[in-house]
Design a protein around this motif. Structure first.
Motif, mmCIF file in Angstrom:
data_model
loop_
_atom_site.group_PDB
_atom_site.id
_atom_site.type_symbol
_atom_site.label_atom_id
_atom_site.label_comp_id
_atom_site.label_asym_id
_atom_site.label_seq_id
_atom_site.Cartn_x
_atom_site.Cartn_y
_atom_site.Cartn_z
ATOM 1 N N SER A 14 0.980 -1.321 -0.376
ATOM 2 C CA SER A 14 0.024 -0.006 0.093
ATOM 3 C C SER A 14 0.979 1.138 -0.051
ATOM 4 N N THR A 15 0.148 2.159 -1.067
ATOM 5 C CA THR A 15 1.516 3.579 -0.810
ATOM 6 C C THR A 15 1.410 4.418 0.365
ATOM 7 N N ASN A 16 0.116 4.371 1.038
ATOM 8 C CA ASN A 16 0.054 4.498 2.454
ATOM 9 C C ASN A 16 0.742 4.265 3.216
ATOM 10 N N GLY A 40 -8.942 0.956 1.348
ATOM 11 C CA GLY A 40 -9.837 2.170 1.454
ATOM 12 C C GLY A 40 -10.466 2.752 2.844
ATOM 13 N N ARG A 41 -11.495 3.631 2.849
ATOM 14 C CA ARG A 41 -11.807 4.212 3.859
ATOM 15 C C ARG A 41 -12.263 3.199 5.262
ATOM 16 N N TRP A 46 -9.315 -1.774 -0.774
ATOM 17 C CA TRP A 46 -9.120 -1.060 -2.383
ATOM 18 C C TRP A 46 -8.417 -1.779 -3.279
ATOM 19 N N ALA A 55 -2.045 4.397 -8.260
ATOM 20 C CA ALA A 55 -2.228 4.278 -6.725
ATOM 21 C C ALA A 55 -1.088 5.299 -5.990
ATOM 22 N N SER A 57 0.817 8.481 -3.322
ATOM 23 C CA SER A 57 -0.225 9.021 -2.321
ATOM 24 C C SER A 57 0.945 9.520 -1.790
ATOM 25 N N LYS A 105 -17.854 5.435 -9.391
ATOM 26 C CA LYS A 105 -16.699 5.819 -8.743
ATOM 27 C C LYS A 105 -15.907 5.871 -9.519
ATOM 28 N N ILE A 109 -10.355 8.598 -2.134
ATOM 29 C CA ILE A 109 -8.769 8.996 -1.184
ATOM 30 C C ILE A 109 -8.664 9.146 -0.143
ATOM 31 N N LEU A 110 -7.519 8.695 0.384
ATOM 32 C CA LEU A 110 -8.034 8.119 2.008
ATOM 33 C C LEU A 110 -6.286 8.977 2.466
HETATM 34 C C1 BTN Z 1 -11.878 4.747 -0.412
HETATM 35 O O1 BTN Z 1 -12.312 4.917 -1.365
HETATM 36 O O2 BTN Z 1 -12.482 4.124 0.391
HETATM 37 C C2 BTN Z 1 -10.199 5.524 -0.817
HETATM 38 C C3 BTN Z 1 -9.329 4.532 -1.650
HETATM 39 C C4 BTN Z 1 -7.921 4.910 -1.520
HETATM 40 C C5 BTN Z 1 -7.319 3.679 -2.177
HETATM 41 C C6 BTN Z 1 -5.568 4.896 -2.046
HETATM 42 S S1 BTN Z 1 -4.937 3.730 -3.533
HETATM 43 C C7 BTN Z 1 -3.338 4.872 -2.983
HETATM 44 C C8 BTN Z 1 -3.311 4.677 -1.479
HETATM 45 N N1 BTN Z 1 -3.067 3.488 -0.682
HETATM 46 C C9 BTN Z 1 -3.453 2.753 -0.422
HETATM 47 O O3 BTN Z 1 -3.567 1.451 0.319
HETATM 48 N N2 BTN Z 1 -5.142 3.370 -0.035
HETATM 49 C C10 BTN Z 1 -5.281 4.518 -0.948
#
Ligand code: BTN
Length: 246
Positions: A14-16, A40-41, A46, A55, A57, A105, A109-110
């Motif tokens: 995950s980039t986050n 995701g949120r 996601w 993806a 961040s 959709k 954004i997270l």
């Molecule tokens: C949502 O709609 O629930 C938010 C989704 C966010 C996805 C992005 S992809 C880049 C970053 N890394 C993640 O693990 N999640 C966000």
């Protein structure tokens, strides 16, 4: 350039999480086309399809991160700017942090923050955009979804798209954090958000209680002002479901 460091990864969970787990410079941007455990949120997954989704961040270590809403608004506006550059002019922002095309959709954004002594020390804004995903792939997502390729009826070069998006992010974050033109960001955000004057269902974040109301405004703090019965309620979080999209 607003951004200080650019990191492309062949693959990552995950980039986050990547930006959360180590130390990087303020305004570092990281992206991949092969995210394997996207988040995701509200703890949702996601789902990414290899080489089909972006993806990306961004890490913010600014001194005075007071209101995350503007960071999210700036990011969604940059997505809208990029859609316009690609000739897609029916994208809209669903408060607080999704970009839709009609009922589908396109991007999410997270925003994740790490607090210290009552202050936000680190803010990570993660963006997922469906780029070349096709209809069959999107059926695997439990939600109506679309992609740039579906909207344009042809696939696009994912690297060019990323460059264009980063350019727009750079320009918009300059407006937010260098020239500090929140008024402009708010006005443009309102322009691209379909919800003013609309009837919505608001699902409270914790109790999950549902309320019907009419959206009156998005205030200078970025919060939704909902008219529920005879009361004006300031909504700071939770999900909004539009009753009618036109
Ligand atoms: C949502 O709609 O629930 C938010 C989704 C966010 C996805 C992005 S992809 C880049 C970053 N890394 C993640 O693990 N999640 C966000």
């Amino acid at each position: 350039m607003f951004f200080e460091e650019f990191i492309y990864l062949d693959t990552v969970g995950s980039t986050n999480s990547y930006l959360k787990e180590s130390c990087f410079k303020n305004r570092t941007i990281v992206w991949t086309y092969n995210q394997t455990q996207g988040r995701g949120r509200e703890n949702r997954a996601w789902i990414d399809f290899k080489d089909k989704n972006l993806a990306l961040s961004i890490l913010f270590l600014e001194n005075d991160i007071s209101n995350i809403v503007w960071y999210i608004a700036t990011t969604s506006l940059s997505i809208i700017d990029t859609l316009l550059n690609y000739g897609i002019n029916n994208g809209w922002i669903k408060w607080p942090n999704d970009v839709y095309i009609q009922t589908k959709k396109l991007a999410g954004i997270l925003a994740e923050s790490i607090w210290n002594n009552g202050k936000i020390e680190r803010l990570i804004i993660g963006i997922g955009i469906n780029i070349n995903t096709d209809k069959n792939e999107l059926l695997k997502i439990n939600k109506e979804a679309t992609s740039i390729a579906i909207e344009k009826n042809s696939s696009v070069n994912i690297e060019d798209f990323t460059k264009n998006f980063i350019y727009n992010l750079d320009k918009r974050f300059n407006e937010l954090l260098i020239t500090k033109n929140i008024k402009k960001i708010r006005e443009e955000w309102l322009k691209h958000s379909k919800i003013i004057g609309k009837e919505v269902e608001w699902v409270q974040p914790f109790e999950k209680e549902k309320f019907n109301g009419i959206v009156k405004d998005i205030d200078m703090d970025g919060f939704l002002i909902l008219k529920i019965g005879n009361d004006l309620v300031k909504v700071t979080s939770g999900d909004i479901i539009l009753k009618n999209i036109d």
